[in-house]
Structure formats: structure tokens, C-alpha cells
Write a protein that holds these residues in place. Structure first.
Motif: not given
Lengths: 219, 568
Positions: B134-138, B140-145, B159-162, B189-193
Motif C-alpha cells: 500500500w505504501k507504493e500506491r497513491q 489506482g484501485p483501493l485493495i480491500i480484503s 499489502f491491503m489498503d484496508a 493516497g493517504s487521505e483516501r485510506r
């Protein structure tokens, strides 16, 4: 309405296409897809006797994976009469993309006869004229080709399988129309022949891009 | 939008096994929507045939797509042959509905059915050309499991944004709405998370905070998925499925699902009957599976089976009832309807002696086991499969000998029956799971598990009882994930880079690559697999599971008391 197999068989023959991505479904998977579609379409199908009853459906010869077809068929045993046009419409609505019922024949009487094989007519589509010509040269009666079978190389002769071959170009496409005999002694299946042909054209392996079955005729 | 499937040639499709896995176009697939506000891809981290049998995929697909402004599509893990093809052609993984690359979605909702799919998640991101961490993703899709295997979300924290903890029926809609809103406002980015932390049940690794396990309170009156996509190739469970109740009251001390899905909530018989009719009409399946964690515990099962017999939509219709309790009236109940599928009977006594069954709180007596096998003599069932665990807490050699003795006595019973029945045994190593009374318990080492398995196998040679077992290293890896922390998240990354992938498939599972990765990471296995102090905090204590930790502890203490052991 009874739901057991009737003594006098009522049957309907359905002809359907396998186009687009549906050509990548195996014969076994198509049996499952069609059986469920028959149930959803509420057709009055007959079932087998026994502990695990099944719908009584007979399918035509398997279509090799990756081949398109305009002439697949199955025969459905019924418990009561149906309107074939209505059945055709209802069933078509229940099938996946590329599978379309083109004909429903009712009543249908299947002639019980020994299996003497069938003649199948195909169209082969090529991206280049060169590939089309190479294929035409390859598909000749005196051709013998080898394929691996059970870990060993086995030789097959085209002689008894090939009935006719002709160019049938249209719409800017390079097309061969070929008639094969299959399910007869000493004749390789169309699946084997198409595999051998694709290998023969391997210099440009994507030069043959579509194989489509046009008709099946019992011998 | 690009349809990646158009870039794959006919010859390429034919070069892989079961190309229909990646084609879509099935009956009941939701057609493409015009300008949806948000596009979600529901990802199942294993192959199509498994994913298309998964109830969560069906539930979320239907719930999300009921909303016109949300378009939910599906993607499954590519089998190694297809992965190789995608990589060779430099193409990203795509959805089945429209062939859209996963990286072009607004979010991926990944359902996690079991721990051994974790490396597949990394592979899916990798072949989708989505950065793994997740640190490498600003953007693109949010990855939620979400799912029972991420009850303890720490092993996925890199790995997971959430990670969602609990039952997701309401949360998926809340998440989709929030993601749509953030998309409109171009929040990245972080604001979205950070915004995701507002949703109850979501744990966001970048903003770690206590999180509450979420229960779907509307389950009883909710409509189950009635228009599931019909797989074009045979799914592992080739039937229509209806969840008759959620939760379990059995309280087995090793079982995570029993606590994850608490409390028990039953759908009404008349509702189940109406849904079953609709489901069979919409699917054309001839078999209806009645799903739950313990179907025998549905209070109106007899009435339901009678109702389904009367319904009889198709002449060859049958009912499949998995998860049965071992009692004599179970077989009586099954024999009462000729429409119940008579394949084989499967039961899980889990332990061979009464002492150990009491320790694990498996409320089955030896009398029940004998009775159910005896009553099967008059049934048409031919095969009986029994599941046992080895390495359970407080297990002794006498318990394993008791297992052998029990199975041999059952063999004698079934061999005297006419027609004869057959028994088979499935063995698995015990895996201590977070959020169970055994979350503090030690896992037996692989060497010990192998010894135990040999002892059982040798003892069952007398009748040549067919035995299958789970690879002991697999049990070890599963335990690392079940009770792991952030370091296990790093191990997951290292293992993936060392070639671990499709770990749930014995033909692809590489014990050597896992052991090499554990060594590289300098992981002391005892930190994760050893007995945990009941007085020390646990890494996953930040999750409020609904069931208090004190309850888990009292249950563990009860088990220890039966064994005559004092816990430290």
C-alpha cells in the motif's frame, strides 16, 4: 403431465451454434450448460429411471475445443408435445453468449442405425493467402502426418479422412472449405488434422485464426 | 475501455488449460452499465471453479449490482499456465465481464476464504501490474480484503489498503459509496485510506486503530443471491446453494468460523422455500445445497426437507446437506426423503477419545458415533468419511491410539453390514487460530505431526482403511498466518518473491521455498507456533471480536482442567 419416460418417445432435435468465446467450452461443459438451460426453459423433458435420474438428452459428435460451429445438435426426449418455435425461443434466452438455437424440429424421429461415421464440412479462415495456400497443399489425400499419442509418435494418413477441399474466399478473407469423413476406420479425427495443420503452419502460428464446423451428415 | 481478451490470439487461448475460466459471458452475468459512478472488481484468490462456488462472491456480486450506479465485475486467480501467458505477452489480469484490467478499477474487493490463498493475492496484484504494498500506491484501485482467514489482519498489513473484519453485506455498499464520493472529489493516497477508517469493521494498516468485528444484523430478513452467475465450466460445487442459517452454537474450541459468524440466525422456513424455488428456477440446477456451519442444527430441518420435497420443481431434483451432526436421528432424517442426494456421509468427530472430544468441546459421544454408523446400515449411503485432527491441545498418545481403536471398531461394524459400507479417514494437523479458545495453544511441530500420522496410519493397516492427510508443512504455514504479526506480512512478501504461489494446490505448493523464506527472514517458529502466555497481550488484541477475550480464556481453562493441566 407425467414426468417419467414415456413408452412412445416424443423427441425434439435442436440445432445450435457455438460462436465467439463459447468455442472454448468443452463438450462435457456444454452438456451441463444445455441441461440446465433445458430446465430453466421449463421444457417437459423426460428423465432416466434409476437412483440418479437424468434428463434424456443425446448430443451430436463432440466439437473440438476452439472450433466454432453452426451445426451442433442435441435430441431431447419429452413427456408431452411442444411448440418447436416457442421452445427454440425459450431455450435461446437461457444460453450463454454465442450459443443460439437455430432450429427446433418436432416431432423428430431418430433413425436407429449402426454408427457408420459422419461427413463434416468445415471452413478454415486464414490471415494471409500464403498460409491458405500452405494449408491447401498440406490437406491432400496422400499426406501422412505424425502426432504424439500416449507418449509415442503415431502416423496418420489423410487418405480416408479427406473428402474434398476448395477455396471459398470472401469479404477479403482467405478461406478453405473442406469436407472430412470422421468416426470411420483408419481416418484421423478433424481435431487431429487441425492440430497437425496448425503445427505445419507454425512459422506463422497465428495465420489460421478460425475453424468453423458448417454441417454434419451421418453416413 | 480496453478489453484485454481481444489481445490474446486464438492459438494462445488454445495453449492454456480451460480457457473458459477467463472468458465470462455466462448466463446471469450482469451486462455492462453505462457510466457507473464506481467500478468494483470482486476478486477470488483461487481458480474460477472454486470461486464460482463461493457464497461470498455471489452475495457481494448481487448486492453491489442491484445499485445502478455501481458496476461490480469478477476476477479469479490465473492458473500458472495463464499467468505465464499474460507475462509473456505483457498483459495485465482482467475482469470476466468486460476484460478490463484490474488496475483500471476503483477498488478490488478480495474475499479470503483460507490462508493458503495469501500468496495468490500478491500474484494477482503482480500480474495486474498493481504495486504490491500500500505504501507504493497513491492512485489506482483501493485493495480491500475480508473473510474469516483475515480475522487477524496483521499478516496482510503490508499489502491491503484496508481489511474488513466481519460480515460484509452492508459494508460493501458503504465502501462503494465512499469510494465513488472520493473518486468524484479526486481524493488519492493517504487521505483516501484515512477516509476508510470511518467505516465500521474496516482496519486500515496506515492508520492502525482498534476495530470492531461487524455483524450483519439484517441477515434473517435479507434476500440471498437468487440470480447467481452460472459457471460455464463445472464448478467444484455443481449446485444451487442457499444459506439456511448463519452462525453456530456448538462452541468447538478450535473453530474460528464458529466465533466469526456468531450469533446463530435462522432464516424462516417459508422464506427458504420461496428462495429455493426462485433459485432453482433461475439456475436450472438439479441439486439444492442447504448451507450452514451445522445444518443439523436448523430447528425446522424436517419441515424444510418436506417442503422442498413438495416443491419438486424438476423431476430429478435433489437436496444436498453438508455439515451434519453425528446422531442417529440424522440418518433417520436423511432417509425420510428420497430426494436427498445419497452420495456419501461425512462427519467430523475430530478426536478419537471422549476425553479429547470433551477438551475440544466437540459434543459428540462415542455412542453417537456408533449409532450413526449403525443406523447407516439400512440406508442407501455406501461411503462414510470421517475427519480427525492430530496435535490437538492436551492430546496424548492414548488419544491417538483411541482414534485407531475407534476407527477399527467402526470398520468391524460396517464390514458386518449387508450391503457393506466403506469408511475412509481424513487427517489434518491442528492449527491454533486467533479468536478461538485455543488461540494460546501450541501447534505440534511438523516432525511431531508426521510421527502422529504414522502412528495412526500404522494402526489402521489392519483393515486397510483408506486415509488421506494434509501436508504437515501446510499446517505450519497456515498457523503462521492465523497467529501472525507484521513480520509474517514480510515473510509473505519474501515467500512470494521466492516463488510461492498457489499454495493450496499440492502440485504447486513448495515446502522448500517456504522453509527457505522462513530462514531468510530469520523467523523463530516457536514465537508463532509455541504456547502463548495467557497473561501476555496478543498481537491481534486490537480487534474487538464481539466474543470477549475473557470468554476465550475461560473456555481454554475449562479444556485445561479436563486435561488436568494448569495454564501459565
Amino acid at each position: 403431465m407425467t414426468m417419467t419416460a414415456p413408452t412412445e418417445k416424443l423427441q425434439c432435435r435442436f440445432v445450435y451454434t457455438r460462436l465467439g468465446y463459447s468455442k472454448y467450452l468443452s463438450h462435457l461443459d456444454m452438456i451441463g450448460v444445455i441441461t440446465k438451460a433445458v430446465r430453466r426453459a421449463s421444457l417437459p423433458y423426460a428423465i432416466t429411471a434409476g437412483i440418479t435420474p437424468r434428463a434424456v438428452i443425446s448430443f451430436g459428435p463432440p466439437l473440438p475445443l476452439g472450433h466454432e460451429s453452426l451445426c451442433e445438435f442435441f435430441i431431447l426426449d419429452l413427456t408431452e408435445s411442444i411448440d418447436p418455435e416457442e421452445a427454440k425461443e425459450r431455450l435461446s434466452e437461457e444460453l450463454p453468449e454465442g450459443v443460439i438455437i437455430t432450429e427446433a424440429i418436432f416431432p423428430y424421429s431418430r433413425r436407429r442405425q449402426p454408427n457408420k461415421g459422419e461427413m463434416v464440412e468445415y471452413e478454415l479462415f486464414f490471415t494471409t493467402e500464403k498460409a491458405c495456400e500452405m494449408a491447401q497443399n498440406f490437406l491432400c489425400p496422400n499426406r501422412v502426418f505424425e502426432l504424439e499419442s500416449k507418449g509415442k509418435l503415431k502416423a496418420y494418413s489423410m487418405e480416408k479422412a479427406l473428402q474434398s477441399i476448395a477455396r471459398n474466399d470472401r469479404d477479403g478473407l482467405f478461406i478453405l472449405k473442406v469436407q472430412f469423413f470422421q468416426s470411420i476406420p483408419d481416418a484421423p479425427s478433424v481435431s487431429k488434422i487441425s492440430t497437425a495443420l496448425e503445427r505445419h503452419l507454425q512459422e506463422d502460428e497465428e495465420s489460421i485464426f478460425l475453424i468453423r464446423r458448417l454441417s454434419i451428415t451421418s453416413l | 475501455m480496453t478489453d484485454i481478451r481481444q489481445k490474446i490470439s486464438h492459438q494462445d487461448w488454445l495453449s492454456i488449460n480451460k480457457p473458459a475460466r477467463y472468458m465470462g459471458g455466462e448466463v446471469n452475468q450482469v451486462p455492462s452499465k453505462d457510466n457507473p459512478k464506481v467500478r468494483i472488481c470482486i476478486v477470488f484468490p483461487d481458480v474460477y471453479e472454486l470461486g464460482m462456488s463461493n457464497l461470498a462472491v455471489k452475495i457481494f456480486y448481487e448486492i453491489l449490482n442491484k445499485r445502478p450506479e455501481i458496476y461490480a465485475e469478477r476476477a479469479f486467480a490465473p492458473f500458472p499456465d495463464f499467468s505465464e501467458l499474460l507475462q509473456r505477452k505483457d498483459l495485465p489480469l482482467f475482469s470476466l465481464e468486460t476484460g478490463t484490467p484490474l488496475k483500471d478499477f476503483d477498488a478490488l474487493f478480495i474475499t479470503l476464504p483460507y490462508e493458503m490463498t495469501f500468496t495468490n493475492i500478491l500474484h494477482i496484484l503482480d500480474v495486474s501490474k498493481i504495486p504490491l504494498q500500500w505504501k507504493e500506491r497513491q492512485t489506482g484501485p483501493l485493495i480491500i480484503s475480508g473473510g474469516p482467514s483475515s480475522s487477524n489482519p496483521l499478516p496482510l498489513s503490508l499489502f491491503m489498503d484496508a481489511v474488513f473484519i466481519g460480515e460484509g453485506e452492508e459494508a460493501v455498499i458503504e465502501m462503494a459509496d465512499l469510494i465513488a464520493e472520493m473518486k468524484e472529489q479526486n481524493i488519492q493516497g493517504s487521505e483516501r485510506r484515512q477516509a476508510l477508517t470511518k467505516i465500521e469493521g474496516l482496519w486500515v494498516p496506515e492508520f492502525p486503530a482498534p476495530v470492531k468485528h461487524r455483524i450483519y444484523k439484517g441477515f434473517v430478513d435479507s434476500v440471498p443471491p437468487l440470480n447467481p452467475v452460472l459457471p460455464n465450466i463445472q464448478a467444484v460445487h455443481d449446485r444451487a446453494t442457499i444459506e439456511i442459517f448463519r452462525g453456530c452454537t456448538a462452541g468447538c474450541r478450535f473453530c474460528n468460523a464458529g466465533f466469526y459468524y456468531r450469533p446463530k440466525r435462522e432464516r424462516k422456513v417459508e422464506d427458504v422455500l420461496a428462495y429455493s424455488k426462485a433459485l432453482l428456477e433461475n439456475t436450472g440446477e438439479d441439486t439444492l445445497g442447504l448451507l450452514s456451519l451445522s445444518t443439523s442444527d436448523y430447528r425446522h430441518l424436517e419441515k424444510l426437507i418436506k417442503g422442498l420435497d413438495d416443491l419438486k420443481l424438476y423431476p430429478e431434483q435433489s437436496i444436498s446437506i453438508p455439515s451434519l451432526r453425528m446422531s442417529d436421528n440424522t440418518v433417520t432424517l436423511l432417509n425420510a426423503s428420497k430426494n436427498i442426494r445419497k452420495g456419501g456421509l461425512t462427519f467430523a468427530p475430530e478426536a478419537g477419545t471422549q476425553r479429547l472430544r470433551d477438551i475440544i468441546n466437540k459434543n459428540v459421544t462415542e455412542e453417537d458415533i456408533i449409532q450413526v454408523i449403525t443406523s447407516a446400515s439400512t440406508s442407501t449411503y455406501k461411503k462414510i468419511k470421517l475427519y480427525f485432527m492430530m496435535g490437538l491441545p492436551f492430546e496424548t498418545e492414548e488419544d491417538l491410539e483411541g482414534l485407531v481403536d475407534l476407527v477399527n471398531r467402526l470398520e468391524e461394524t460396517v464390514r458386518a453390514m449387508k450391503p457393506r459400507k466403506t469408511i475412509s479417514i481424513s487427517l489434518s494437523g491442528f492449527v491454533p487460530k486467533a479468536f478461538t479458545p485455543f488461540q494460546w495453544a501450541r501447534q505440534a511441530t511438523t516432525e511431531e505431526l508426521i510421527e502422529k500420522r504414522k502412528l495412526v496410519c500404522d494402526g489402521l493397516k489392519r483393515f486397510n482403511t483408506p486415509i488421506s492427510w494434509r501436508d504437515e508443512i501446510t499446517c505450519l504455514i497456515e498457523a503462521l498466518f492465523a497467529r501472525g504479526d507484521e513480520k509474517i506480512s514480510e515473510l509473505l512478501l519474501v515467500a512470494y518473491k521466492n516463488g510461492c504461489f498457489m499454495d493450496g494446490w499440492y502440485e504447486f505448493f513448495s515446502a522448500d521455498n517456504w522453509l527457505k523464506s522462513i530462514e531468510e527472514m530469520n523467523i523463530n517458529l516457536n514465537d508463532y507456533l509455541g504456547e502463548k502466555s495467557i497473561n501476555a497481550p496478543l498481537p491481534w488484541d486490537f480487534v474487538d471480536y464481539g466474543t470477549p477475550k475473557s470468554f476465550f480464556l475461560s473456555e481454554y481453562q475449562k479444556a485445561a482442567k479436563i486435561a488436568g493441566v494448569e495454564l501459565q
